[in-house]
Design a protein around this motif. Structure first.
Motif, short mmCIF file in Angstrom:
data_model
loop_
_atom_site.label_atom_id
_atom_site.label_comp_id
_atom_site.label_asym_id
_atom_site.label_seq_id
_atom_site.Cartn_x
_atom_site.Cartn_y
_atom_site.Cartn_z
N TYR A 34 38.73 -82.59 -38.12
CA TYR A 34 38.01 -82.76 -39.38
C TYR A 34 37.04 -81.60 -39.54
O TYR A 34 36.72 -80.90 -38.57
CB TYR A 34 37.24 -84.09 -39.39
N PHE A 85 40.08 -83.56 -43.62
CA PHE A 85 40.81 -83.88 -42.39
C PHE A 85 42.05 -83.01 -42.27
O PHE A 85 42.74 -82.76 -43.26
CB PHE A 85 41.22 -85.36 -42.39
N PRO A 145 40.40 -88.08 -48.00
CA PRO A 145 39.44 -88.61 -47.01
C PRO A 145 39.21 -90.11 -47.10
O PRO A 145 39.02 -90.77 -46.07
CB PRO A 145 38.16 -87.82 -47.32
#
Length: 417
Positions: free
Chosen positions: A196, A220, A228
Motif C-alpha cells: 500500500y 493498494f 480502496p
C-alpha cells in the motif's frame, strides 16, 4: 437450537412433508449449526433413536461435528473422533454394511466391531453426505441401544432427504470458510508486504486560490486490483480493519514533515478504530493542531458518547474532527449531530452535477446553512467542473477538493507542496 420449528413425527408421513419441514428450517434464518441441530433432533425423534449425528471423514478419522441425543449426555460428543477403520460409517460408505440395520446382532460384521459394544448399538441407520461435485463429506447417522424391527426403507428414504439437506448446508459453510480464509490471507499479505502507499490530495481555499490542507488517501498494489473502499471492507469482514487503517495512518503521517506548516493533514479512520484506542496511541506526540481526523462510516454508530470521550483529549490539543460523506446517507447526519465536528465534508454524490440537479443543490444548501448556524467549516469533495465550482462559490463554500483543483499525488511530486 431453533425455537420456532417444533414439528412432531406426523409430519414425516411422506417425503413431501419432510421436505416441507426442511424448507421451514432452512428459511428460519438461523446459523448452519442451529439448522443441523434441529434437523438431527427432528429425525432422531421421528425414528425413536437415542442419538443422531453428522460426522465428517477427515484424515483417517470420523469426527463428530453435530450431535443430538435423547438426553443431555449422549455417548458421543461434538468434536470427538475415532478411527474410520473402526467405524460403521466407513463400512456403510464402502458397502460392507447396509445403510439400514434394524438389529446389529444379526450382522456378524457389526457384531465384530468393538464400537458396537462400546456405544451399545442395537440398531443403526446411516447415509453418506456428499457435496454437489460428488465429494464425500461424511455421514448422517442415527443409532439406538435397542434393536428396532420397524425401521424400513421409508425411514431410510427420509434420512437420505436429511443428508441431502445437511450436504447443502455444509457445502455452503465450507465455501464460506474457504472464502474467509482467502480474504484473511489477502489482507494479511497486504499488511506483511506493505502493499500500500499514500497519495495526498490538496484542499483549496477557492476564494484565495491557495492550499490549506491535504487529505491522505490510500492506494493498494496487491491483487486483485480494486478501489480502496473494497480493501477496507474486506479487512472489516476478517477483523483486521483497525490494523489496516492504522497502517495507512502511520504511512500518511510520514508525509506531515514535508507539508507546509500552515497546512493541515487530514486522515481517515472508522469509528471502530477510534473506539479500539489505536488512534490515540498512534497520534501521541504528533502536532495535533496540524491534523484533522475524518470519521468515515456509512453505518450508524451505537455509542457516540464513547467516541466523543475517546477523541476529547486530542481535540483539546487542537485535533480537528471532520465528518466525511455528508449527504450520502442517514448515518452521516447522525455523525454530524452527535459528534459536533469542526468540519463537514459534502459527499461527491451531492457535488456531481450540482449545477444542473436541483435536488442535490437543495440538500447541499441545507448542509451549508447548518454549518453556518453551528460554526462548522464546509469542504466540498469531488469538484470536477468549473460549473460545479461556480455554484459552490455562489453557495458561499470556501473550501473544496477534487480533480479540477488537484489530483491525489505522492509527496515526491513537488508541484503539490
Amino acid at each position: 437450537m431453533l425455537q420456532n420449528v417444533r414439528l412432531g413425527p406426523e409430519v414425516f408421513e411422506d417425503r413431501g412433508d419432510a421436505a416441507s419441514m426442511l424448507r421451514d428450517i432452512e428459511t428460519a434464518g438461523h446459523s448452519v449449526g442451529d439448522m443441523l441441530c434441529e434437523a438431527l433432533r427432528s429425525v432422531r425423534s421421528h425414528l425413536g433413536m437415542d442419538v443422531a449425528f453428522v460426522a465428517e471423514m477427515v484424515q483417517g478419522l470420523r469426527v463428530f461435528r453435530h450431535v443430538c441425543g435423547r438426553d443431555d449426555s449422549p455417548p458421543i460428543c461434538v468434536g470427538g473422533s475415532d478411527p474410520l477403520s473402526d467405524s460403521y460409517c466407513q463400512r456403510v460408505v464402502d458397502g460392507r454394511l447396509p445403510q439400514l440395520i434394524p438389529d446389529t446382532s444379526k450382522l456378524p460384521e457389526a457384531v465384530a466391531l468393538p464400537i458396537t459394544a462400546i456405544l451399545g448399538i442395537g440398531s443403526y441407520i446411516s447415509v453418506p453426505i456428499r457435496f454437489s461435485d460428488g465429494r464425500l463429506y461424511g455421514t448422517f447417522c442415527c443409532f439406538s441401544s435397542k434393536p428396532d424391527g420397524t425401521l424400513n426403507e421409508r425411514d431410510l428414504d427420509t434420512l437420505r432427504l436429511f443428508a441431502d439437506f445437511a450436504g447443502r448446508l455444509l457445502e455452503t459453510q465450507a465455501r464460506e470458510q474457504r472464502e474467509h480464509e482467502e480474504r484473511l490471507a489477502r489482507i494479511n499479505g497486504v499488511l506483511s508486504e506493505q502493499a500500500y502507499n499514500v497519495v495526498y490530495q490538496p484542499i483549496f481555499n477557492v476564494l484565495r486560490n491557495s492550499v490549506v490542507g491535504y487529505e491522505a488517501l490510500a492506494r493498494f498494489s496487491g491483487e486483485p486490483q480494486r478501489t480502496p473502499d473494497l480493501w477496507f471492507d474486506e479487512a472489516e469482514q476478517v477483523g483486521l480493519q483497525c490494523e489496516l487503517e492504522m497502517a495507512l495512518v502511520k504511512e500518511a503521517l510520514k508525509g506531515l514533515g514535508d507539508i507546509r506548516r500552515d497546512c493541515y493533514l487530514s486522515i481517515n479512520v472508522s469509528p471502530e478504530t477510534i473506539l479500539a484506542g489505536a488512534v490515540g496511541t498512534l497520534l501521541e506526540g504528533q502536532p495535533l493542531d496540524r491534523l484533522m481526523l475524518e470519521v468515515t462510516e456509512h453505518a450508524s454508530v451505537r455509542d457516540y458518547d464513547l467516541i466523543a470521550e475517546a477523541l476529547a483529549p486530542m481535540r483539546a490539543k487542537g485535533l480537528l474532527l471532520a465528518v466525511d460523506d455528508a449527504g450520502a446517507g442517514y448515518a452521516s447526519f447522525r455523525h454530524i449531530l452527535k459528534l459536533k465536528p469542526d468540519v463537514i465534508k459534502l459527499d461527491g454524490s451531492l457535488i456531481r452535477n450540482i449545477d444542473s440537479n436541483r435536488d442535490c443543490r437543495a440538500l447541499a444548501s441545507a448542509l451549508i446553512r447548518f454549518g453556518q448556524e453551528t460554526e462548522c467549516k464546509i469542504v466540498a469533495e469531488c469538484v470536477e467542473t468549473e460549473a460545479e465550482l461556480a455554484i459552490l462559490r455562489e453557495l458561499q463554500v470556501s473550501k473544496a477538493q477534487g480533480y479540477l483543483l488537484g489530483c491525489p499525488l505522492p509527496l515526491g511530486d513537488r508541484q503539490m507542496i
